[in-house]
Design an enzyme around this catalytic site. Structure first.
Site, PDB file in Angstrom:
ATOM      1  N   SER A  24      38.951  -4.637 -72.582  1.00 21.00           N
ATOM      2  CA  SER A  24      37.618  -5.213 -72.393  1.00 21.00           C
ATOM      3  C   SER A  24      36.547  -4.341 -73.028  1.00 21.00           C
ATOM      4  CB  SER A  24      37.303  -5.360 -70.901  1.00 21.00           C
ATOM      5  OG  SER A  24      37.889  -6.498 -70.353  1.00 21.00           O
ATOM      6  N   HIS A  74      30.938  -5.655 -65.302  1.00 20.33           N
ATOM      7  CA  HIS A  74      31.755  -5.811 -66.506  1.00 20.33           C
ATOM      8  C   HIS A  74      30.936  -6.363 -67.674  1.00 20.33           C
ATOM      9  CE1 HIS A  74      35.071  -7.416 -69.028  1.00 20.33           C
ATOM     10  NE2 HIS A  74      35.851  -6.546 -68.413  1.00 20.33           N
ATOM     11  N   ASP A 121      30.968 -13.328 -70.362  1.00 19.49           N
ATOM     12  CA  ASP A 121      31.449 -12.329 -69.419  1.00 19.49           C
ATOM     13  C   ASP A 121      30.873 -12.622 -68.024  1.00 19.49           C
ATOM     14  OD1 ASP A 121      32.233  -9.613 -68.331  1.00 19.49           O
ATOM     15  OD2 ASP A 121      32.712  -9.295 -70.435  1.00 19.49           O
TER      16      ASP A 121
END
Length: 768
Positions: free
Chosen positions: A544, A214, A141
């Site tokens: 996600s 994220h 990520d």
């Protein structure tokens, strides 16, 4: 004379064109881009001492100045480099080169959850914390923010003995950033830098540090430590914990401001396998291509072959059909659903009507007094003004007013910034057909409410009918016990599988809407540069977010059943998932307000408590996946590319996609317009499956429920008796279908039950 001048002008223009074309062609040949070079390791010439020498010699034979970005040793064999088109073509012709693949660019698929999933209960099947702490979840990520409490290692024992990873350092990341929770952190930027130039360290960290948020969110969702008193500005307050809160985390930063590049991703997967992770979680997606040209699918196959489960997000392309990413059968593909938690906001109109929406705004509220309400379409200098794009609103017409904006075109929080910058005091964000009644909350920087399509249409009708429209917005805090729940998120990508329609995807859905998890200290909760608020937790949505839920649950199952294969773990998660509410009615699709289908939810909504004890599983070995590729008519070289294995399909053997041992069924059928067509024509197909007993001795009986009389379903035998653990029994399913118009779909469900365990499989019929 005029004719002669005209002729000379034409010749001059032709010469200019030819020269321009030649220069452009020359520049094109000189322009370099990144390629992943897949080498046939077993065919290294004897003149070389090692593979690195061979790779280097092969590269130097076509380019004097090219250098290797990475060498790959686990998930594929080969290297990545920068080449011109001509150099790439020349290299591809050399012996020992399996493929020269242009690098693909990928994008990110951007508390209450454990309780909603039943993880707060005391269940005897749950693995001991010592077993969970031996499981390592690798997250590919944007990196991690190691200082947050979700990476606290209090109470954890020594790092698992098999761990071979490292804590890579940079200007903003030291070796002490890792601990017994965050046991490894690496970054991969060579592919990104080859495309964009050196990382600008004034903008992002050239280290494993997460400047985006994220990666911190996904890693703490999967395996974050337990943190009491967690919330975002008081919203969703409670105890935050990852799905496998005792598992270890290894972070692999592969995504940067410019995206996520294939050469970096495959390098990270290669290193994760070498480091010793047990689960790989990737909330990343890109374009679709054949498995032997898909670097993520190739890497995932070879991780799976070494016992590592690979979980990927399905994508945020919903509610459109065929919008999936990451569809290889050896990948666990995860869509998104909701929780039973909401963050209500209330809109009151001057007419006295009230509407409910959602919001995470935490600043100074609007007064109870009504203020002027305007449509962005009427206060804009563009024809797309209703979308509230940057610079589109006229401040003189917006100042002091609440602005109604449509969802779509740019990010939801960006719309709020546009309204605020123009002097607006509030925003009502209205859904259109694409989003239906799906409500996604955001930490906006001004009072706001996101409302569904029905409420949005009513508000717009009031706007157009009242000469002096007014409104106000109020927050409602956090609301638990929302019903119906879960529902399928509108943004969650849908089937059918665009690469292999015979494999039903997504595999299942998990919580992916308004999820609270850890956050970076580099940016505020909106991710916008001008947002100076700092939070330790944030609430965001996307597949996600659903992907790391399943990754963490897979880690729990791995701890409870360390001998299970990735296919067995996936099967347990799929066959115990649910597709109906307690009242027996099907899970709803928020995009339509109607019943959803397996093309949206796959096997159903994940149910980890029952997954720990599934009774039976549909297992699959590497040989089964090789047979699947044979059924796709892959050549020997294509199989080598996809799997790193020398394998030749047996010419005398009949390979069938219908016999691939998958936990779900996708059945393409003939239409009335097919070459054997005619309204009265029936088609018959037969599928085979094998079940493995992972429970105690039992007899299972089959039942089938179907929504269509157009397909007759026959299961043989109708019962299976197992006398010992890991015993295998096979059955067949015969589908006899009447012809239907092209594009028709229908669904059914097949279930084996021993009275204690229900082993369920969705069936999707498509007439094409």
């Amino acid at each position: 004379m005029k004719i002669l001048k005209l002729r000379l002008l034409q010749i001059n223009l032709l010469l200019i064109f030819c020269y321009t074309f030649a220069v452009a062609d020359e520049k094109n040949q000189q322009f370099k881009k990144t390629y992943v070079i897949h080498m046939d390791k077993s065919n290294m010439p004897a003149s070389f001492d090692d593979h690195f020498q061979w790779y280097d010699s092969s590269l130097k034979s076509v380019s004097d100045d090219a250098a290797m970005l990475y060498t790959y040793n686990n998930v594929i064999h080969g290297f990545s480099t920068r080449l011109t088109v001509d150099e790439a073509k020349s290299l591809e012709k050399q012996p020992g080169i399996l493929a020269v693949l242009p690098e693909a660019r990928y994008e990110l698929h951007t508390t209450r959850t454990p309780a909603f999933l039943g993880l707060g209960k005391s269940v005897t099947q749950f693995p001991a914390s010592e077993a969970v702490s031996e499981v390592i979840v690798g997250i590919l990520d944007t990196g991690v923010w190691p200082e947050i409490k979700s990476f606290d290692d209090t109470g954890l024992g020594p790092v698992p003995r098999g761990w071979k990873g490292a804590c890579e350092v940079g200007k903003t990341f030291s070796s002490s950033s890792c601990n017994k929770k965050l046991i490894g952190a690496r970054f991969f930027a060579k592919g990104y830098e080859a495309a964009f130039g050196p990382v600008d360290e004034t903008m992002e960290s050239k280290s494993p540090r997460d400047d985006d948020g994220h990666g911190t969110h996904t890693s703490t969702t999967a395996a974050g430590s337990t943190v009491s008193g967690a919330s975002l500005f008081g919203y969703a307050s409670g105890t935050a914990r990852g799905m496998a809160d005792q598992a270890r985390v290894a972070a692999y930063k592969v995504c940067w401001l410019g995206g996520c590049f294939g050469s970096d991703i495959i390098a990270a997967m290669d290193k994760a396998v070498e480091d010793g992770v047990n689960v790989i979680s990737m909330s990343i997606g890109g374009g679709l291509t054949d498995y032997y040209r898909d670097t993520v699918a190739i890497g995932a196959f070879n991780a799976m072959a070494q016992g590592i489960l690979v979980s990927c997000s399905a994508g945020n392309g919903g509610p459109y059909s065929g919008s999936l990413s990451n569809v290889a059968p050896w990948i666990t593909t995860v869509g998104a659903g909701t929780l039973d938690r909401d963050f209500p906001a209330y809109v009151t109109l001057g007419s006295g009507k009230n509407f409910s929406g959602v919001s995470l705004y935490s600043g100074k509220p609007l007064s109870d007094s009504l203020v002027p309400l305007v449509s962005a379409a009427n206060v804009s200098n563009t024809t797309t003004g209703i979308l509230c794009m940057t610079g589109s609103l006229i401040p003189a017409k917006v100042a002091g007013k609440i602005v109604v904006c449509n969802r779509g075109g740019n990010s939801r929080v960006q719309k709020g910034m546009v309204v605020k910058a123009a002097g607006g005091v509030g925003m009502i964000l209205t859904n259109t057909d694409d989003y239906g009644e799906e409500l996604v909350a955001d930490a906006q920087l001004l009072p706001s409410a996101a409302v569904g399509q029905i409420a949005g249409d009513a508000i717009k009708k009031y706007l157009s009918s009242d000469p002096h429209p007014t409104a106000t917005i109020a927050s409602g805090g956090t609301h638990l016990g929302v019903q119906p729940s879960p529902v399928v998120a509108a943004f969650s990508s849908r089937g059918p599988n665009p690469i292999t329609p015979e494999i039903l995807k997504p595999d299942l859905i998990a919580p992916g809407v308004n999820i609270l998890a850890g956050w970076t200290g580099a940016v505020g909760p909106t991710g916008i540069q001008s947002d100076n608020r700092h939070v330790e937790f944030n609430i965001i949505s996307g597949t996600s977010m659903s992907c790391p839920h399943v990754s963490g649950l897979a880690a729990l199952l791995k701890a409870a059943h360390p001998e299970w294969s990735p296919a067995a773990i996936k099967s347990a998660l799929m066959t115990t998932a649910y597709s109906t509410y307690k009242n027996g009615k099907p899970i709803l699709d928020v995009a339509t307000g109607q019943a959803s289908t397996p093309f949206a939810y796959g096997a159903g909504y994940v149910n980890p408590v029952t997954a720990l004890d599934p009774g039976l599983v549909y297992d699959a070995t590497v040989d089964d996946y090789l047979g699947f590729l044979c059924a796709l008519n892959y050549s020997r070289s294509q199989i080598k590319l996809a799997t790193n294995r020398d394998f030749t399909c047996v010419s005398s053997k009949v390979y069938s996609l219908g016999n691939f041992n998958y936990p779900s069924f996708a059945v393409p059928l003939e239409t009335a317009s097919s070459r054997r067509g005619g309204a009265g024509v029936k088609s018959t197909v037969k599928y085979a499956r094998t079940l493995t007993n992972v429970g105690t001795s039992a007899t299972y009986k089959v039942s089938v429920s179907s929504e269509t009389p157009s397909v007759k379903i026959l299961v043989e035998p109708e019962s299976l008796s197992f006398s010992e653990q890991y015993e295998k029994k096979s059955y067949t399913v015969t589908f006899t279908a009447s012809s239907q118009p092209s594009g028709t779909t229908s669904f059914a469900r097949l279930q084996w039950s021993d009275g204690k365990h229900d082993v369920s499989s969705p069936i999707a019929f498509s007439w094409t």
